[in-house]
Design a protein around this motif. Sequence first.
Motif, PDB file in Angstrom:
ATOM      1  N   PRO A   1      24.500  87.449  26.141  1.00 20.46           N
ATOM      2  CA  PRO A   1      25.568  88.187  25.461  1.00 20.46           C
ATOM      3  C   PRO A   1      26.511  87.209  24.752  1.00 20.46           C
ATOM      4  O   PRO A   1      26.663  86.064  25.167  1.00 20.46           O
ATOM      5  N   GLN A   2      27.113  87.697  23.687  1.00 21.54           N
ATOM      6  CA  GLN A   2      28.069  86.910  22.907  1.00 21.54           C
ATOM      7  C   GLN A   2      29.342  87.728  22.736  1.00 21.54           C
ATOM      8  O   GLN A   2      29.274  88.918  22.432  1.00 21.54           O
ATOM      9  N   VAL A   3      30.481  87.077  22.909  1.00 18.56           N
ATOM     10  CA  VAL A   3      31.778  87.720  22.693  1.00 18.56           C
ATOM     11  C   VAL A   3      32.602  86.855  21.756  1.00 18.56           C
ATOM     12  O   VAL A   3      32.776  85.656  22.004  1.00 18.56           O
TER      13      VAL A   3
ATOM     14  N   LEU B   1      28.090  93.799  29.606  1.00 21.03           N
ATOM     15  CA  LEU B   1      27.929  92.420  29.161  1.00 21.03           C
ATOM     16  C   LEU B   1      27.843  91.473  30.349  1.00 21.03           C
ATOM     17  O   LEU B   1      27.370  90.348  30.219  1.00 21.03           O
TER      18      LEU B   1
ATOM     19  N   ARG C   1      31.570  97.336  16.639  1.00 20.96           N
ATOM     20  CA  ARG C   1      31.671  96.385  17.743  1.00 20.96           C
ATOM     21  C   ARG C   1      32.813  96.818  18.662  1.00 20.96           C
ATOM     22  O   ARG C   1      33.914  97.110  18.183  1.00 20.96           O
TER      23      ARG C   1
ATOM     24  N   ILE D   1      28.202  84.217  29.222  1.00 22.79           N
ATOM     25  CA  ILE D   1      28.420  84.831  27.911  1.00 22.79           C
ATOM     26  C   ILE D   1      28.779  83.734  26.913  1.00 22.79           C
ATOM     27  O   ILE D   1      29.666  82.916  27.171  1.00 22.79           O
TER      28      ILE D   1
ATOM     29  N   ARG E   1      18.133  86.559  24.906  1.00 21.94           N
ATOM     30  CA  ARG E   1      19.433  86.302  24.275  1.00 21.94           C
ATOM     31  C   ARG E   1      20.548  86.579  25.258  1.00 21.94           C
ATOM     32  O   ARG E   1      20.588  87.611  25.904  1.00 21.94           O
TER      33      ARG E   1
ATOM     34  N   GLY F   1      29.425  88.924  17.584  1.00 17.90           N
ATOM     35  CA  GLY F   1      29.595  89.231  18.999  1.00 17.90           C
ATOM     36  C   GLY F   1      29.103  90.614  19.361  1.00 17.90           C
ATOM     37  O   GLY F   1      29.059  91.513  18.532  1.00 17.90           O
ATOM     38  N   ASP F   2      28.725  90.757  20.629  1.00 15.35           N
ATOM     39  CA  ASP F   2      28.428  92.082  21.170  1.00 15.35           C
ATOM     40  C   ASP F   2      29.724  92.861  21.350  1.00 15.35           C
ATOM     41  O   ASP F   2      29.716  94.089  21.443  1.00 15.35           O
ATOM     42  N   ALA F   3      30.831  92.138  21.403  1.00 16.21           N
ATOM     43  CA  ALA F   3      32.175  92.714  21.496  1.00 16.21           C
ATOM     44  C   ALA F   3      33.144  91.664  20.964  1.00 16.21           C
ATOM     45  O   ALA F   3      32.795  90.490  20.840  1.00 16.21           O
ATOM     46  N   CYS F   4      34.365  92.099  20.662  1.00 18.04           N
ATOM     47  CA  CYS F   4      35.390  91.189  20.155  1.00 18.04           C
ATOM     48  C   CYS F   4      36.629  91.251  21.026  1.00 18.04           C
ATOM     49  O   CYS F   4      37.228  92.318  21.206  1.00 18.04           O
TER      50      CYS F   4
ATOM     51  N   SER G   1      33.999 102.616  17.731  1.00 12.73           N
ATOM     52  CA  SER G   1      33.626 101.844  18.908  1.00 12.73           C
ATOM     53  C   SER G   1      34.724 101.965  19.949  1.00 12.73           C
ATOM     54  O   SER G   1      35.846 102.346  19.633  1.00 12.73           O
TER      55      SER G   1
END
Length: 174
Positions: free
Chosen positions: A9-11, A170, A124, A39, A7, A100-103, A150
Amino acid sequence: MPTSSIRKPQVCVLGSAEPGSAAYELAGQAGALLAHHGITVVSGCGSPATRVAAERAIAAGGLVLSIVPPDEMPPPDWPATVVVPCGMGDARNLLMALAGDACLVIGGRAGTISEVCLAWLHKRPLLPLVGCGGWSESLPSNPPDERNNSPILPWASISELESQLRQLQLIRSA
């Protein structure tokens, strides 16, 4: 022949900023940066800032997941690689917060605040743009509550954003 899948990373890109503003330009640069590092960008593409982030991510060869509030597919020129029409209206903000792994938070209005609070509740990391005005400006000094759920990692330039993404692991260090 079996293949292994890893997978990416997703943001999530949350917020709003008008075309021509510094925040709008940084949103576009952020989309390209995320794509450059592999990403996946998660964007509703509903505001000019989130849309330009998606457009520039795609232009840079990246992937964009767009979670849209209605239950219908958007037009074919929608700036996304994958679209999820959730049919949940504003309740889709929870999906955005969790996807997301972060926003990344740029400016913002009431919908952005709701997404940020949901992301905070679900631990997050938040990456608010500072120095360009808007709601994200106050996030580092005014978190959603006292829980320290977080990290809140502000950025004011693309190099600072890249550094914060590295801190979150990330993207890999150079």
